[in-house]
Design an enzyme around this catalytic site. Structure first.
Site, mmCIF file in Angstrom:
data_model
loop_
_atom_site.group_PDB
_atom_site.id
_atom_site.type_symbol
_atom_site.label_atom_id
_atom_site.label_comp_id
_atom_site.label_asym_id
_atom_site.label_seq_id
_atom_site.Cartn_x
_atom_site.Cartn_y
_atom_site.Cartn_z
ATOM 1 N N HIS A 5 -65.690 -182.417 -7.735
ATOM 2 C CA HIS A 5 -64.395 -182.370 -7.039
ATOM 3 C C HIS A 5 -64.036 -180.891 -6.825
ATOM 4 C CE1 HIS A 5 -59.847 -183.516 -7.444
ATOM 5 N NE2 HIS A 5 -60.203 -183.433 -6.187
ATOM 6 N N TRP A 58 -51.619 -193.740 -4.946
ATOM 7 C CA TRP A 58 -51.507 -192.733 -3.880
ATOM 8 C C TRP A 58 -52.877 -192.245 -3.516
ATOM 9 C CZ3 TRP A 58 -52.651 -187.310 -4.173
ATOM 10 C CH2 TRP A 58 -52.418 -186.671 -2.931
ATOM 11 N N ARG A 115 -68.045 -187.674 -9.327
ATOM 12 C CA ARG A 115 -67.146 -186.646 -8.800
ATOM 13 C C ARG A 115 -66.500 -185.786 -9.877
ATOM 14 N NH1 ARG A 115 -65.805 -184.471 -5.076
ATOM 15 N NH2 ARG A 115 -63.850 -185.232 -4.215
ATOM 16 N N ARG A 132 -65.669 -184.478 5.383
ATOM 17 C CA ARG A 132 -64.861 -185.652 5.034
ATOM 18 C C ARG A 132 -63.818 -185.851 6.125
ATOM 19 N NH1 ARG A 132 -60.197 -185.671 0.509
ATOM 20 N NH2 ARG A 132 -59.026 -185.012 2.370
ATOM 21 N N HIS A 162 -63.034 -180.666 4.592
ATOM 22 C CA HIS A 162 -62.123 -181.709 5.084
ATOM 23 C C HIS A 162 -61.821 -181.518 6.565
ATOM 24 C CE1 HIS A 162 -60.255 -182.094 0.764
ATOM 25 N NE2 HIS A 162 -61.558 -182.285 0.779
ATOM 26 N N GLU A 183 -67.688 -180.306 -3.209
ATOM 27 C CA GLU A 183 -66.521 -180.319 -2.317
ATOM 28 C C GLU A 183 -65.953 -178.920 -2.204
ATOM 29 O OE1 GLU A 183 -63.300 -182.767 -3.612
ATOM 30 O OE2 GLU A 183 -62.201 -182.581 -1.747
ATOM 31 N N HIS A 208 -59.183 -193.117 -1.641
ATOM 32 C CA HIS A 208 -58.156 -192.653 -2.592
ATOM 33 C C HIS A 208 -57.553 -193.775 -3.419
ATOM 34 C CE1 HIS A 208 -55.393 -189.210 -3.593
ATOM 35 N NE2 HIS A 208 -56.508 -188.593 -3.304
ATOM 36 N N TYR A 241 -52.622 -190.372 3.307
ATOM 37 C CA TYR A 241 -53.303 -189.397 2.460
ATOM 38 C C TYR A 241 -54.240 -188.511 3.279
ATOM 39 C CZ TYR A 241 -56.803 -187.086 -0.083
ATOM 40 O OH TYR A 241 -57.631 -186.100 -0.501
ATOM 41 N N ASP A 275 -56.472 -177.866 -5.534
ATOM 42 C CA ASP A 275 -55.818 -177.799 -6.846
ATOM 43 C C ASP A 275 -56.807 -177.544 -7.970
ATOM 44 O OD1 ASP A 275 -56.172 -180.536 -5.720
ATOM 45 O OD2 ASP A 275 -55.795 -181.154 -7.771
ATOM 46 N N ASN A 302 -52.694 -180.991 -11.540
ATOM 47 C CA ASN A 302 -51.775 -181.033 -10.417
ATOM 48 C C ASN A 302 -50.576 -181.954 -10.677
ATOM 49 O OD1 ASN A 302 -50.611 -180.870 -7.943
ATOM 50 N ND2 ASN A 302 -52.471 -181.370 -6.791
ATOM 51 N N GLU A 332 -65.478 -192.808 -0.910
ATOM 52 C CA GLU A 332 -65.000 -192.284 -2.190
ATOM 53 C C GLU A 332 -63.789 -193.051 -2.692
ATOM 54 O OE1 GLU A 332 -63.959 -188.173 -1.973
ATOM 55 O OE2 GLU A 332 -62.961 -188.189 -3.906
ATOM 56 N N ASP A 352 -62.584 -190.761 2.065
ATOM 57 C CA ASP A 352 -61.933 -190.938 0.759
ATOM 58 C C ASP A 352 -60.850 -192.011 0.881
ATOM 59 O OD1 ASP A 352 -60.606 -188.518 -1.661
ATOM 60 O OD2 ASP A 352 -60.796 -190.703 -1.727
ATOM 61 N N GLU A 391 -63.200 -188.264 -9.815
ATOM 62 C CA GLU A 391 -62.364 -187.060 -9.918
ATOM 63 C C GLU A 391 -61.241 -187.242 -10.922
ATOM 64 O OE1 GLU A 391 -61.227 -186.850 -5.748
ATOM 65 O OE2 GLU A 391 -59.142 -187.071 -6.360
HETATM 66 C C1 CS2 Z 1 -58.896 -185.690 -3.130
HETATM 67 C C2 CS2 Z 1 -58.064 -184.656 -3.843
HETATM 68 O O1 CS2 Z 1 -60.351 -183.946 -2.542
HETATM 69 C C3 CS2 Z 1 -60.285 -185.139 -2.868
HETATM 70 O O2 CS2 Z 1 -61.258 -185.884 -2.996
HETATM 71 O O3 CS2 Z 1 -58.978 -186.910 -3.818
HETATM 72 O O4 CS2 Z 1 -57.590 -183.771 -2.887
HETATM 73 C C4 CS2 Z 1 -56.894 -185.188 -4.639
HETATM 74 O O5 CS2 Z 1 -55.991 -185.842 -3.766
HETATM 75 C C5 CS2 Z 1 -56.183 -184.041 -5.346
HETATM 76 O O6 CS2 Z 1 -57.123 -183.281 -6.054
HETATM 77 C C6 CS2 Z 1 -55.116 -184.570 -6.284
HETATM 78 O O7 CS2 Z 1 -54.525 -183.505 -6.994
HETATM 79 MG MG MG Z 2 -60.904 -187.762 -3.721
#
Ligand code: CS2
Ligand code: MG
Length: 402
Positions: free
Chosen positions: A312, A402, A283, A147, A122, A339, A212, A159, A316, A37, A236, A210, A262
């Site tokens: 994960h 991020w 992950r 989540r 999500h 996920e 992040h 996020y 994407d 991504n 997470e 998450d 991830e």
């Molecule tokens: C996130 C992802 O799903 C998750 O756990 O961390 O959506 C992540 O932000 C994206 O895969 C980044 O490309």
């Molecule tokens: Mg994540």
């Protein structure tokens, strides 16, 4: 059997994907996901210009040797670009091998260890009320694990809560979208979120969150402790995943289960965390870990330390990656959860898939191979468009995770 052609297909049905398609002299083909991504063309070039020419004429059944050839043989190893490229090839080769054996991939791995694959999805909101309502909608759809992410008062977007959270990047962003972050505002607010969700939806639903990569170890320890009342399934990416030793400190202070990985792309990235049982879920996923060959090894290593799998599966990760994950999920003894954030309709049209979702559980299906393909003609209708993941800054302008 010999490889006769390798195609690298970059398409953008709502977001960018990189797909490897391998053709053989016996008419069998296989496909693999190689999407990274925000840096898709780097992987496409690594494949097109460096790896694909070396595949022509090779026996596609020699999956392990090809994996080693592209990993050790590169000299410069590891990293997200290299491992996504190797993953795309490796996944396509396992697809071919399972088709040649006339069986679904999970049978080749050792058969099913369960009837179905628990997944989580999500739910998010710009504020607590919206997030609570979103959890209710997901429960009505039958999900057993959700989540939950929320906007933080005083921060423009956070996020996982904006429109862009659907595709993780907006195709109209010529430069990365900049978000603003405040750890102190976040740490004060998130416990309120989970108090409200538990009050509204009770205890018969698994909740995940998450962070992040945004906290320091002591901040993550504080949040883990503050959230113990909510009995999360996991917290997470509590800290930047490279800081493996930081998890020792978190572990000392809280029993909230931890998930990470991830952004990892080799077993060495996660070794210390698993050996010291600093995490509860790994992950790592097919496309970023180097394919089925590598992820199977990582899953087996995790089983030695009571760490469970949690591939994960954001949007994407293409439906091909999800499909391959699901065959591993159905086989792996130390399965945790998969996920599943869902796909835009046009994505599922480009990637016809045998996997299915029902009542909060996924199944890879019984098609031979991994059960996912790419409709090349349709893919051509969605040409690549440069797009970036957002970047994050603290309120004083400091560039942050991020
Ligand atoms: C996130 C992802 O799903 C998750 O756990 O961390 O959506 C992540 O932000 C994206 O895969 C980044 O490309
Ligand atoms: Mg994540």
């Amino acid at each position: 059997m010999k490889i006769t052609e390798v195609k690298i297909i970059v398409c953008s049905p709502g977001r960018n994907f990189v797909t490897v398609k391998i053709f053989t002299d016996e008419g069998l083909t296989g496909v693999g996901d190689a999407t990274l991504n925000g840096r898709e063309l780097a992987v496409a070039s690594y494949l097109q210009d460096h790896l694909a020419p070396l595949l022509i004429g090779r026996d596609p059944r020699r999956i392990e040797d090809i994996w080693q050839y592209f990993y050790k043989g590169a000299y410069w190893r590891r990293g997200p670009v290299t491992m996504a490229a190797i993953a795309g090839i490796d996944t396509a080769l396992w697809d071919i091998k399972a088709k040649a054996a006339n069986m679904p991939l999970y049978q080749l791995l050792g058969g099913a260890s369960r009837e179905k694959v628990l997944c989580y999805t999500h739910a998010q909101g710009r504020d607590i009320a919206e997030a609570v309502e979103a959890v209710g909608k997901r429960k009505e759809q039958g999900y057993k694990a959700i989540r939950v992410q929320v906007g933080i008062p005083g921060l423009p977007d956070v996020y996982g809560t904006g429109a862009k959270s659907v595709t993780n990047n907006a195709l109209d962003d010529a430069v990365p979208h900049e978000e603003t972050w405040s750890t102190s505002k976040y740490l004060r607010y998130v416990p309120e979120l989970f108090k409200a969700v538990r009050e509204a939806h009770g205890w018969d639903i698994e909740l995940l969150h998450d962070t992040h990569h945004r906290l320091t170890p002591i901040e993550a320890a504080r949040l883990g402790k503050d959230l113990e009342f909510a009995r999360l399934f996991w917290l997470e990416d509590a800290v930047a995943a490279e800081h493996q030793e930081g998890f020792r400190l978190i572990r000392k202070h809280t029993t909230t289960p931890l998930a990470v990985g991830e952004v990892f792309n080799t077993i060495w990235d996660a070794r210390l965390l698993m050996e010291e049982q600093l995490i509860d879920y790994i992950r790592m996923t097919t496309v970023h870990a180097g394919g089925v060959t590598a992820l199977r090894r990582i899953m087996d290593f995790a089983s030695v330390y009571n760490v469970r799998t949690a591939c994960h599966g954001a949007m994407d990760m293409s439906p091909i990656c999800l499909g391959a994950n699901l065959h591993l999920d159905l086989w792996v003894p130390n399965f945790g959860i998969q996920e599943y954030s869902g796909y835009l309709p046009q994505i599922l049209e480009v990637f016809p898939s045998a996997w299915s979702l029902s009542d909060g559980y996924l199944h890879p299906g019984e098609a031979v191979g991994h059960g996912v393909d790419i409709d090349e003609r349709l893919a051509e209708k969605y040409p690549y468009q440069r797009a970036y993941l957002p970047v994050n800054r603290l309120e004083d302008g400091t560039l942050w995770h991020w």
